[in-house]
Every structure is written in C-alpha cells, then in structure tokens.
Design a protein around this motif. Structure first.
Motif, PDB file in Angstrom:
ATOM      1  N   ASP A 190      92.741 -46.948  87.177  1.00  0.00           N
ATOM      2  CA  ASP A 190      93.218 -45.754  86.583  1.00  0.00           C
ATOM      3  C   ASP A 190      94.123 -46.084  85.422  1.00  0.00           C
ATOM      4  OD1 ASP A 190      95.157 -46.687  88.228  1.00  0.00           O
ATOM      5  OD2 ASP A 190      95.499 -44.815  89.341  1.00  0.00           O
ATOM      6  N   SER A 191      94.642 -47.414  85.306  1.00  0.00           N
ATOM      7  CA  SER A 191      95.608 -47.615  84.203  1.00  0.00           C
ATOM      8  C   SER A 191      94.988 -47.385  82.886  1.00  0.00           C
ATOM      9  CB  SER A 191      96.222 -48.977  84.396  1.00  0.00           C
ATOM     10  OG  SER A 191      94.988 -49.801  84.442  1.00  0.00           O
ATOM     11  N   ASN A 192      93.677 -47.528  82.637  1.00  0.00           N
ATOM     12  CA  ASN A 192      92.898 -47.251  81.506  1.00  0.00           C
ATOM     13  C   ASN A 192      93.373 -45.820  81.025  1.00  0.00           C
ATOM     14  OD1 ASN A 192      91.672 -49.661  81.106  1.00  0.00           O
ATOM     15  ND2 ASN A 192      90.079 -49.040  82.768  1.00  0.00           N
ATOM     16  N   ALA A 193      93.517 -44.825  81.771  1.00  0.00           N
ATOM     17  CA  ALA A 193      93.845 -43.413  81.335  1.00  0.00           C
ATOM     18  C   ALA A 193      95.230 -43.405  80.658  1.00  0.00           C
ATOM     19  CB  ALA A 193      93.579 -42.605  82.578  1.00  0.00           C
ATOM     20  N   THR A 222      86.080 -39.983  87.098  1.00  0.00           N
ATOM     21  CA  THR A 222      87.220 -39.752  86.247  1.00  0.00           C
ATOM     22  C   THR A 222      88.572 -40.086  86.758  1.00  0.00           C
ATOM     23  OG1 THR A 222      86.096 -37.572  85.536  1.00  0.00           O
ATOM     24  CG2 THR A 222      88.520 -37.829  85.136  1.00  0.00           C
ATOM     25  N   VAL A 223      89.124 -41.074  86.163  1.00  0.00           N
ATOM     26  CA  VAL A 223      90.611 -41.438  86.389  1.00  0.00           C
ATOM     27  C   VAL A 223      91.716 -40.642  85.629  1.00  0.00           C
ATOM     28  CG1 VAL A 223      89.943 -43.315  87.197  1.00  0.00           C
ATOM     29  CG2 VAL A 223      90.407 -43.346  84.949  1.00  0.00           C
ATOM     30  N   TYR A 224      92.683 -40.558  86.255  1.00  0.00           N
ATOM     31  CA  TYR A 224      93.975 -39.792  85.667  1.00  0.00           C
ATOM     32  C   TYR A 224      95.171 -40.617  85.307  1.00  0.00           C
ATOM     33  CZ  TYR A 224      91.173 -35.751  86.798  1.00  0.00           C
ATOM     34  OH  TYR A 224      90.177 -34.826  87.070  1.00  0.00           O
ATOM     35  N   GLY A 225      95.782 -40.291  84.105  1.00  0.00           N
ATOM     36  CA  GLY A 225      96.916 -41.024  83.682  1.00  0.00           C
ATOM     37  C   GLY A 225      98.121 -40.166  83.837  1.00  0.00           C
ATOM     38  N   ALA A 226      99.281 -40.786  83.466  1.00  0.00           N
ATOM     39  CA  ALA A 226     100.484 -39.937  83.588  1.00  0.00           C
ATOM     40  C   ALA A 226     100.197 -38.771  82.469  1.00  0.00           C
ATOM     41  CB  ALA A 226     101.596 -40.779  83.036  1.00  0.00           C
ATOM     42  N   TRP A 253      95.961 -49.631  98.743  1.00  0.00           N
ATOM     43  CA  TRP A 253      96.465 -50.664  97.308  1.00  0.00           C
ATOM     44  C   TRP A 253      95.185 -51.329  96.871  1.00  0.00           C
ATOM     45  CZ3 TRP A 253      96.330 -56.045  97.781  1.00  0.00           C
ATOM     46  CH2 TRP A 253      96.675 -56.841  96.702  1.00  0.00           C
ATOM     47  N   ILE A 254      94.404 -51.574  97.654  1.00  0.00           N
ATOM     48  CA  ILE A 254      93.218 -52.464  97.213  1.00  0.00           C
ATOM     49  C   ILE A 254      92.265 -51.370  96.572  1.00  0.00           C
ATOM     50  CG2 ILE A 254      90.862 -53.456  97.650  1.00  0.00           C
ATOM     51  CD1 ILE A 254      92.429 -54.778 100.044  1.00  0.00           C
ATOM     52  N   ILE A 255      92.273 -50.307  96.983  1.00  0.00           N
ATOM     53  CA  ILE A 255      91.333 -49.052  96.458  1.00  0.00           C
ATOM     54  C   ILE A 255      91.949 -48.852  94.985  1.00  0.00           C
ATOM     55  CG2 ILE A 255      90.523 -46.733  96.350  1.00  0.00           C
ATOM     56  CD1 ILE A 255      90.283 -47.109  99.619  1.00  0.00           C
ATOM     57  N   GLU A 256      93.239 -48.731  94.904  1.00  0.00           N
ATOM     58  CA  GLU A 256      93.845 -48.293  93.530  1.00  0.00           C
ATOM     59  C   GLU A 256      93.560 -49.117  92.567  1.00  0.00           C
ATOM     60  OE1 GLU A 256      98.351 -47.665  92.176  1.00  0.00           O
ATOM     61  OE2 GLU A 256      98.193 -48.307  93.963  1.00  0.00           O
TER      62      GLU A 256
END
Length: 680
Positions: A361-364, A628-632, A353-356
């Motif tokens: 990644d919510s910016n994606a 890189t971060v991925y969103g829905a 949870w802390i890493i998340e």
C-alpha cells in the motif's frame, strides 16, 4: 581386597535416609500400567536430603584453580563445593565414602572427568558435563540452574531447571513442572511433567525404556516446510497422557498438506490432549497409531482476512483468496500462487505484518509525497512577488515601503535554494521524504501596475519508509503575474512539473525474500490566485490575505521487476481545490551601514475541498485481480507558518532566508529556503 568403610552413627542414619528417599525413584522405573510422574514434594524431599547431607559431611570448597590440586578426599562422607567456573584438567577422584559434588558458581563452567562421586547437585549457573561416566545415584538440576550433558551420567537425573542431553544418561530422567528438557542423547527412561523441546538444532531423544508424558507436559515440536522433522525413538512404551503438543513451524512455503512422524515406539498409549500451532493458516492434527504418532499439517478454514490490518490489506486478501479457491477447487494440479503459499507459513503473531508488506500500500503514498515536494516551487513564486510593490503609486506612500530592490521600470533575477521535508502518518508506518533543489526566476515591470515573471527549477526528493525507498527527480517550469494597485495586491501563478520516479520495496520474512523495483513517470500542475490588502503604515507591513489554489497529480502505470511479490501498479490521478486565509507581518529596519534588515512572519489556515483519499489500483504480477490500496489522505485543514529574514545588502542585491511548515492531522512538512535577488 575390598575397602572397608567406617561410618559414624549419624552418617549411617543419613545414608539410610538417602536410601529411603531414592527408593520411590527406583520403584518408579519398574514397569507398571500407568506410571505416575514424580511430584514436587518428592523433588523438595530430595533437595532437603541433599542439603542435610552437605551440612553433616566433610566439606571442601574449590574457589580457584589452585584449590583443585589441594583437594584430598578420604574414606568419610564428603561434599565438594565448586565455586569457580575454572575447569580442572585432571580427574577428580572421590574417596571411599559417600560423595556429593555441588556446582555453585553463578556464571557456570565445565566439569570434566570425575570418579567415585555418587551424586551431582547443580545449584547455580549453566554447566557443561563432559565426563565419561560417574554419579551412579544421580544428578539433580535445581530450578535456577542448567546442565548441558555431553558426557555420561551413570544414574538418574532429576530436573527442576534445564537439562540439554547430547550424551547419555543410564537411568531415568524426571522433568518436573517448570523444567525444560532437550537434546538428541540417550536416556534409560523419560518422565516429563514440564517442557520438552524437539527441534533441528537440538535433535530428539533416544529412550531405551519407556516415556511418559504427564497432562501438564508440553512437547514443543519443530517442523519445516520441506517435510523434515526430528523423531523421538522409544524402545519401550510411549504414554502420551493427554499432554499438550505445541507445533512450531519454521520457514515458509508450507504445502497444502504435509506429514511428520513425531514418535516411534514399541507401543503407543493414549493421545495428546491439546494440539497447538503457531501457523495462522494451517491446522495441526496428531494421530496416535499402534507404534507411531504422526502429525498432519493442512490448510485450515481461517480466512486470510482475519489477520488483515486495514482496508487495503482486506482488498489484497480478497484477490488472493480467489486464487487459492481456484487452485484447490478448479485446477489443483497447477502450482498455487507464490504469495498464497508464502502466507501459509505465517505465524499468528506475524500474519498482519506479512499481509501488510505483501499488500504494497506504500505505492498509494506516491501522489501525496509528490504534491508535497512541489509545494515549495509555488511558494518560491509567491515569496518573490511579495517582495515587489508599486513605489511609484502615490496611493502607497504611507503604506509599508518597498521590500526589495527594483521598481516598475526595471526587472530582477532571483535564485532560491530549497530544502524541504516531511512525514506522512500511517497506522502501521510513517513515510518520510526530503526535497532539495534550486529555482531560478526573473520578472519585469509591465506598465504601471503589473509585473510578469517566469521560473525554472530542478529538485530531487528522497522517500523512506519501512517498506519503500524511493527517489524522485523533478523539473519545474512556471509563470507568475503581480498587479499592485495601492494597498491591494493580486498575485497569480501556475507551474508544471515533470517527474521521473523510482521505487524499491523490501518484502522479506522467514526464508521468503523479494526486492521489487519500479520506475514511473508522473507530472503535476499547480495554479493559485491570491489577494492581499496592506494595512501597514511607515516601515511596518500588515497584510491580511486570501487565496485559492488548484493541484493535479497524474502518474502513469508501471510494473515492478521482481519475484512473487512484484506488482502491476495502474495509473493514478488526483486533483483538488484549496483555500487559504491568513496574515503577514513585516518590518523594515535601516542599518547604519545603509543596509536594510526585514524580519517577516505569516500564518494561515488552509482548507482542502473534495475527496481527500489517496489511492491506487494494483495487482500481483503473477496473478490475481486488481485491488485498491489507500495511502495517507490529504489533510482537510492544516496550519501554515512562515518566518523569514531579508537583508538588502545594496540597492540591487537582497539575501533572504526563511523557515516554513505545514501541520495537519495526517501529515507534517517543514522547509528551509534561501533566496538571492538582484535588480537590473
């Protein structure tokens, strides 16, 4: 003159039995090389003897406050059973015989001063003892009971339940298996088979004699990142007995290495058999020396990536571990990256949870949320065009009649209110959004078959998830055209939207807290072309349709304002094509007052082409490389539903309302729109 005690033969026999039962505890206090802790059988024997004594002794019950004043104890063996939590403000005096005090109120209570009671039996509830000295033989705390000793116990203590000692116990304290012991008070000796707690709130015990830990014992020992901890003081010998040391890290920002003194004694024998830690990325090692036991905390070899919950987190961890390597191998004198330091304090249960939340990644998801928020604008243009027809075209006389006021020679203005919302599904969180706005449009008949129109609008979108809150203010411009030739309709439209967005993230765990805030500019473009063929007759419209659409999203880069968790988010762009095939139904019903009521319904299947992933590149402001971060992702296939009702109140005015929704594998949206149209 000493008081002469008179005992009946059966009482004398019980007294001898008690003496034999307690002999093994007195012998266990004599110094031996390896004292054996008491067994459960010894505890059960003690309980049986106490219960037997309580049955044969003269019994008194305290059920309320008034009963305290009626209590009179003589020179025989007596037991006082306390069944009320109401405290006695005076001094409870025992008689000349052997006396037992049993605490049995389920809710517990407080016991103050007492005299001439040899034994204390805590049978039920949680009790606080404040007396200055009594119970020369000892106190028993049973399995479902708890005792908080803030006073003085003159004898031993045997614990099957829970004992918190902030006062003093002259004798030896035996902690059986499944029992718990804590407190900063003093004891004559300590023998632990169960659980012992040492922490900042409750402190560490002071032991005047020896301390022995059995192999079944567990010492839970609290440490803090600033190097502070409690130390167990043993005047005699501390025997570790291969017990388990369970290190509990509290807080965050643990340094790469730190030391804590667990035990100070005249002599230390043995070692801990097992050392456990709740910190995911730190190793705990207990070093037994001649007179001390020292705990060393240091960075272990467990990579952060082991606890990464998804691909975005793995990419984030890759950039952090490069920073950690650079700090430890190249320039250890430089302070480490704050995000790395914060992670060192992560627990095994909370590390994912802390890493998340550090990943951000919510910016994606900003792209998909924005595209979904502008979809109702294109839908408004389509809705307006579907209300138009070519009544003057003779080929259309037998098809569905006009759905709105106006003709080829006049124009309309219309106003549509938007209420739209939805949810993007994620493995670890859902992002919810809601949009409110107004769209104003006008169109004119151009020639026999064409209508041209323009729209302008304003909307506001609110984003909400566990990690991110955001606001999006949008301005919209668009143009559309309709060609109606008999039953065939061609509908074209394009919009441009400009967006001013703001985000707030909460990154908070243990003592680490940051509130990064960002502002960004973005724009979107949409275009569509739709062909419909009306197969209806009379007052019924039955139109199969097919359409192709194009969407594009472009966002500028922005830098969050905040602390160690703030991110530099690079620009993002997405574009895709889609097709929709569906069917529309409508029926015009004339009312007696001259108005017309038109229920309508449409359903369609939407297919999106090309890449579906929504992603962006970003990095920590304080250092690290881009990741890189991925969103829905966008939905490959989704179902579109629209149900509405139009009311033509006059030749020139029509009111409408509709419910619409879109459902796919990775997202759902829904909306309510209201429309007013006026012909001129």
């Amino acid at each position: 003159m000493p008081t002469q005690h008179k005992y009946r033969p059966q009482k004398l026999a019980l007294a001898i039995a008690f003496a034999l039962a307690f002999t093994e505890f007195a012998q266990a206090q004599e110094p031996v090389t390896e004292p054996a802790p008491p067994t459960n059988k010894s505890a059960q024997t003690l309980i049986k003897e106490l219960d037997a004594f309580a049955k044969t002794a003269t019994s008194h019950s305290i059920k309320n406050t008034e009963d305290w004043g009626k209590l009179e104890l003589g020179d025989v063996d007596e037991v006082v059973r306390v069944l009320t939590p109401q405290a006695f403000n005076g001094v409870l005096e025992g008689g000349a015989g052997e006396n037992l005090l049993q605490l049995e109120a389920t809710k517990g209570g407080t016991l103050g001063e007492s005299r001439q009671f040899q034994r204390l039996d805590v049978k039920k509830g949680t009790w606080t003892l404040t007396g200055s000295g009594d119970f020369s033989t000892g106190a028993l705390v049973r399995a479902k009971a708890a005792l908080n000793n803030e006073g003085h116990i003159a004898g031993d203590a045997w614990v099957q339940g829970s004992l918190s000692n902030s006062g003093s116990i002259d004798g030896r304290v035996d902690i059986y298996e499944q029992a718990t012991f804590s407190g900063r008070g003093s004891v004559g000796a300590l023998n632990v088979m169960g659980h012992m707690l040492v922490n900042k709130a409750q402190g560490a015990p002071k032991i005047k004699g020896d301390m022995a830990l059995a192999e079944t014992a567990v010492l839970s020992y609290e440490v803090h990142p600033d190097g502070s901890s409690e130390t167990i003081k043993v005047d005699g010998t501390a025997r570790l007995g291969n017990a388990t040391l369970k290190v509990v890290g509290v807080g965050n920002d643990f340094p790469q290495t730190s030391e804590y003194t667990i035990i100070e004694a005249s002599k230390v024998e043995g070692e801990f058999g097992h050392v456990e830690s709740n910190l995911a990325f730190m190793d705990a090692k207990a070093d037994s020396k001649e007179k001390t036991v020292v705990l060393t905390y240091s960075r272990n070899k467990v990579p952060f990536k082991v606890f990464a919950p998804d691909k975005s987190a793995e990419n984030f961890i890759d950039s952090l571990e490069e920073l950690e390597t650079a700090h430890t191998e190249q320039s250890p004198s430089q302070p480490p990256n704050a995000a790395v330091t914060a992670l060192l304090g992560a627990r095994t249960t909370t590390a994912p949870w802390i890493i998340e939340i550090l990943t951000g990644d919510s910016n994606a998801n900003l792209a998909k949320t924005t595209l979904n928020s502008v979809t109702p604008v294109s839908a408004s243009m389509l809705s307006a065009m579907r209300q138009l027809d070519s009544a003057g075209n003779s080929d259309n006389q037998n098809n569905a009649p006009r759905l709105a006021a106006g003709s080829k020679d006049n124009g309309r203005v219309w106003l549509q209110a938007l209420g739209h919302g939805g949810k993007l599904d994620r493995d670890f969180q859902d992002l919810k959004y809601s949009t409110e706005g107004l769209v104003l449009g006008a169109d004119w008949g151009i020639g026999e078959h064409w209508h041209l129109g323009m729209i302008g609008g304003k909307s506001s979108t609110r984003m909400d998830s566990r990690q991110l809150d955001g606001d999006l203010d949008s301005w919209h411009l668009g143009a559309y055209a309709l060609r109606q030739s008999g039953p065939v309709a061609l509908r074209l439209g394009a919009t441009f939207s400009n967006h001013d967005g703001s985000t707030k993230r909460e990154v908070s765990f243990y003592r680490f807290s940051d509130r990064p805030k960002g502002r960004y500019d973005a724009n979107t473009q949409q275009a569509f072309a739709e062909v419909g063929y009306n197969l209806g007759r009379g007052n019924v419209g039955f139109e199969p349709f097919a359409s192709v659409g194009y969407q594009r999203y472009q966002r500028d880069s922005f830098t969050e304002k905040g602390g160690a968790a703030a991110l530099k988010v690079h620009g993002q762009s997405n574009e895709n094509l889609n097709s929709t095939f569906g069917l529309r139904l409508a029926q015009i019903n004339g009312l007696d007052n001259g108005m017309q009521l038109t229920p309508r319904f449409s359903a369609g299947w939407k297919h999106t082409y090309g890449e579906l992933d929504s992603y962006t590149r970003q990095r920590l402001v304080t250092g690290g490389r881009d990741y890189t971060v991925y969103g829905a992702p966008l939905d490959r296939d989704s179902l579109l539903i629209d149900a509405g009702l139009d009311l033509r109140v006059s030749a020139n005015n029509t009111l409408g309302v509709s419910l619409n929704g879109e459902a796919g594998g990775d997202g759902r949206s829904y909306g309510v729109t209201g429309q007013w149209r006026m012909a001129f």
